[in-house]
Design an enzyme around this catalytic site. Structure first.
Site, PDB file in Angstrom:
ATOM      1  N   ALA A  66       0.631   7.631  -5.337  1.00 41.90           N
ATOM      2  CA  ALA A  66       1.215   6.516  -5.823  1.00 41.90           C
ATOM      3  C   ALA A  66       1.409   4.985  -4.207  1.00 41.90           C
ATOM      4  CB  ALA A  66       2.995   6.390  -5.566  1.00 41.90           C
ATOM      5  N   GLY A 111       0.869  11.614  -7.108  1.00 36.94           N
ATOM      6  CA  GLY A 111       0.227  10.549  -7.954  1.00 36.94           C
ATOM      7  C   GLY A 111      -1.121  10.646  -8.432  1.00 36.94           C
ATOM      8  N   GLU A 114      -1.344  13.775  -9.738  1.00 34.10           N
ATOM      9  CA  GLU A 114      -0.201  13.687 -11.373  1.00 34.10           C
ATOM     10  C   GLU A 114      -0.905  13.114 -12.909  1.00 34.10           C
ATOM     11  OE1 GLU A 114       2.819  11.917  -8.999  1.00 34.10           O
ATOM     12  OE2 GLU A 114       3.840  13.214  -9.390  1.00 34.10           O
ATOM     13  N   GLU A 134       3.715  14.813  -1.445  1.00 27.69           N
ATOM     14  CA  GLU A 134       5.157  14.467  -1.745  1.00 27.69           C
ATOM     15  C   GLU A 134       5.969  14.392  -0.150  1.00 27.69           C
ATOM     16  OE1 GLU A 134       3.554  15.081  -3.692  1.00 27.69           O
ATOM     17  OE2 GLU A 134       3.094  13.164  -5.652  1.00 27.69           O
TER      18      GLU A 134
HETATM   19  C1  HXC Z   1      -1.166   3.182  -0.393  1.00 25.30           C
HETATM   20  C2  HXC Z   1      -3.472   3.921   1.136  1.00 25.30           C
HETATM   21  C3  HXC Z   1      -3.097   5.516   0.003  1.00 25.30           C
HETATM   22  C4  HXC Z   1      -1.573   5.130  -0.658  1.00 25.30           C
HETATM   23  C5  HXC Z   1      -4.912   5.094   1.196  1.00 25.30           C
HETATM   24  N1  HXC Z   1      -4.490   4.365   1.225  1.00 25.30           N
HETATM   25  N2  HXC Z   1      -3.900   6.480   1.101  1.00 25.30           N
HETATM   26  N3  HXC Z   1      -2.490   3.267   0.378  1.00 25.30           N
HETATM   27  N4  HXC Z   1      -0.653   4.433  -1.332  1.00 25.30           N
HETATM   28  N5  HXC Z   1      -1.220   6.614  -1.653  1.00 25.30           N
HETATM   29  C6  HXC Z   1      -5.004   2.847   1.980  1.00 25.30           C
HETATM   30  C7  HXC Z   1      -4.207   3.036   3.737  1.00 25.30           C
HETATM   31  O1  HXC Z   1      -3.910   2.722   4.034  1.00 25.30           O
HETATM   32  C8  HXC Z   1      -5.909   2.804   3.896  1.00 25.30           C
HETATM   33  O2  HXC Z   1      -5.730   1.462   4.365  1.00 25.30           O
HETATM   34  C9  HXC Z   1      -7.185   3.335   3.195  1.00 25.30           C
HETATM   35  O3  HXC Z   1      -6.446   3.337   1.839  1.00 25.30           O
HETATM   36  C10 HXC Z   1      -7.952   3.738   3.613  1.00 25.30           C
HETATM   37  O4  HXC Z   1      -7.127   4.806   3.654  1.00 25.30           O
HETATM   38  P1  HXC Z   1      -7.036   5.833   5.461  1.00 25.30           P
HETATM   39  O5  HXC Z   1      -6.280   6.722   4.952  1.00 25.30           O
HETATM   40  O6  HXC Z   1      -7.794   5.147   6.490  1.00 25.30           O
HETATM   41  O7  HXC Z   1      -8.726   7.482   4.934  1.00 25.30           O
HETATM   42  P2  HXC Z   1      -8.648   8.399   5.488  1.00 25.30           P
HETATM   43  O8  HXC Z   1      -8.205   8.544   7.166  1.00 25.30           O
HETATM   44  O9  HXC Z   1     -10.359   8.626   5.254  1.00 25.30           O
HETATM   45  O10 HXC Z   1      -7.549   9.114   4.971  1.00 25.30           O
HETATM   46  C11 HXC Z   1      -6.952   9.776   3.719  1.00 25.30           C
HETATM   47  C12 HXC Z   1      -6.285  10.228   2.681  1.00 25.30           C
HETATM   48  C13 HXC Z   1      -5.240   9.150   3.311  1.00 25.30           C
HETATM   49  C14 HXC Z   1      -6.258  11.776   3.356  1.00 25.30           C
HETATM   50  C15 HXC Z   1      -6.906  10.055   1.465  1.00 25.30           C
HETATM   51  O11 HXC Z   1      -5.317   7.833   3.158  1.00 25.30           O
HETATM   52  C16 HXC Z   1      -3.771   9.635   2.986  1.00 25.30           C
HETATM   53  O12 HXC Z   1      -3.507  10.680   3.508  1.00 25.30           O
HETATM   54  N6  HXC Z   1      -3.422   8.517   2.245  1.00 25.30           N
HETATM   55  C17 HXC Z   1      -2.424   8.979   1.294  1.00 25.30           C
HETATM   56  C18 HXC Z   1      -2.016  10.231   0.202  1.00 25.30           C
HETATM   57  C19 HXC Z   1      -0.859  10.938   0.168  1.00 25.30           C
HETATM   58  O13 HXC Z   1       0.042  11.078   0.565  1.00 25.30           O
HETATM   59  N7  HXC Z   1      -0.995  10.444  -1.706  1.00 25.30           N
HETATM   60  C20 HXC Z   1       0.761  10.282  -1.876  1.00 25.30           C
HETATM   61  C21 HXC Z   1       1.353   9.445  -2.711  1.00 25.30           C
HETATM   62  S1  HXC Z   1       2.859   9.752  -2.753  1.00 25.30           S
HETATM   63  P3  HXC Z   1      -6.314   0.001   5.498  1.00 25.30           P
HETATM   64  O14 HXC Z   1      -5.453  -1.496   4.996  1.00 25.30           O
HETATM   65  O15 HXC Z   1      -5.472   0.518   6.444  1.00 25.30           O
HETATM   66  O16 HXC Z   1      -7.922   0.574   5.407  1.00 25.30           O
HETATM   67  C22 HXC Z   1       2.829   9.822  -4.348  1.00 25.30           C
HETATM   68  C23 HXC Z   1       4.141  10.296  -5.442  1.00 25.30           C
HETATM   69  C24 HXC Z   1       4.069   9.780  -6.496  1.00 25.30           C
HETATM   70  O17 HXC Z   1       1.651   9.802  -5.168  1.00 25.30           O
HETATM   71  C25 HXC Z   1       5.029   9.216  -7.569  1.00 25.30           C
HETATM   72  C26 HXC Z   1       5.517   8.131  -7.723  1.00 25.30           C
HETATM   73  C27 HXC Z   1       7.788   8.242  -8.563  1.00 25.30           C
END
Ligand code: HXC
Length: 260
Positions: A66, A111, A114, A134
């Site tokens: 998400a 997400g 999921e 999460e």
């Molecule tokens: C918003 C995101 C994002 C996310 C990545 N980006 N994941 N933006 N939401 N989930 C964006 C980064 O901010 C960045 O933007 C660009 O994408 C590239 O990501 P980087 O982090 O620079 O890439 P990298 O270093 O290669 O790392 C990749 C990654 C990391 C390991 C996937 O991005 C990461 O950990 N992302 C979050 C993963 C996560 O925690 N997902 C779960 C979310 S909670 P900029 O603008 O800086 O270039 C969830 C809850 C669902 O899903 C239920 C809700 C009700």
């Protein structure tokens, strides 16, 4: 229909749906979830589509979760609404009449994992990574992950993934039964299309009712689920494809299915 964050292409009887926000690693914001909900309605109405492939744009991610930037500022009620939007959208995907294959081409986190779990079959590239991180953000999974992950991999393995937020690679995802197959990145879509076309060559009503029996039956007690199975089995006997399939077998020829 035109979509801002999705690309929908048709390749014969196969629809290929790509989530297209590569700059944010295809993270799911509310707009993208709403578009997904609309496209699932569109696909469900399209009888020319016999199977769907769902993938992510770019080399790096299927869906990285998400949208954290959008989620960060939500209050409790807004967070519940956001979770419900994702849950209802993914449920619509799970109950879509056509089978859906997730072609997981990179990160499938939160997400994203999921979303993949709401597809019928998961294929992964060797570079794919999976997890429910999460708890590392101070949240729980909210798009069905606490429910689908244990159903797919069992409660012990699901609990470890959901409590640690650990990220696993494609081979580990294969080992625990989260994905059906792992392919080199450059072969993933080709393999997904091959599988989708094999499915599309079967009797469409039989495939769709098999999906329905699996998805509805898994949430029923065994006796109710078997009753449902008998009902869908019986329904196939009202199709021309059932006559054609059985006749073709007895006549030692290939069946020609019409989807009727
Ligand atoms: C918003 C995101 C994002 C996310 C990545 N980006 N994941 N933006 N939401 N989930 C964006 C980064 O901010 C960045 O933007 C660009 O994408 C590239 O990501 P980087 O982090 O620079 O890439 P990298 O270093 O290669 O790392 C990749 C990654 C990391 C390991 C996937 O991005 C990461 O950990 N992302 C979050 C993963 C996560 O925690 N997902 C779960 C979310 S909670 P900029 O603008 O800086 O270039 C969830 C809850 C669902 O899903 C239920 C809700 C009700």
């Amino acid at each position: 229909m035109e979509y801002k964050n999705l690309i929908l292409e048709q390749n014969g009887a196969i629809a290929v749906l790509t989530i297209n926000r590569p700059k944010a690693l295809n993270a799911l914001n509310a707009d993208t979830l709403t578009e997904l909900s609309t496209v699932f309605d569109e696909l469900g109405r399209d009888s020319s589509v016999k199977a769907v492939i769902l993938t992510g744009s770019g080399e790096k991610a299927f869906v990285a979760g998400a949208d954290i930037a959008q989620m960060k500022e939500l209050n409790g009620l807004e967070a519940r609404r956001f979770a419900q939007l994702g849950q209802s959208t993914f449920r619509k995907l799970e109950l879509l009449s056509q089978p859906v294959i997730a072609a997981i081409n990179g990160f499938a986190l939160g997400g994203g994992c999921e979303l993949a779990m709401s597809c019928d079959i998961r294929l992964a590239s060797e570079t794919a990574k999976f997890g429910q991180p999460e708890v590392t953000l101070g949240l729980t999974a909210g798009f069905g992950g606490t429910q689908r992950l244990p159903r797919i991999v069992g409660t012990g393995v699901a609990s470890e993934l959901l409590f640690t937020g650990d990220i696993i690679d494609a081979q580990e995802a294969y080992r625990i039964g989260l994905v059906n197959h792992v392919y080199p990145s450059d072969k993933l879509l080709e393999e997904a299309l091959k599988l989708a076309n094999r499915i599309a060559g079967r009797a469409p009503v039989g495939v769709q009712l098999s999906k329905s029996a699996i998805q509805r039956g898994i949430n029923m007690d065994l006796d109710s689920a078997q009753d449902y199975e008998a009902a869908v089995f019986a329904l196939t006997f009202s199709t021309r494809d059932q006559k054609e399939g059985c006749s073709a077998f007895l006549e030692r020829r290939k069946p020609v299915f019409e989807g009727l």
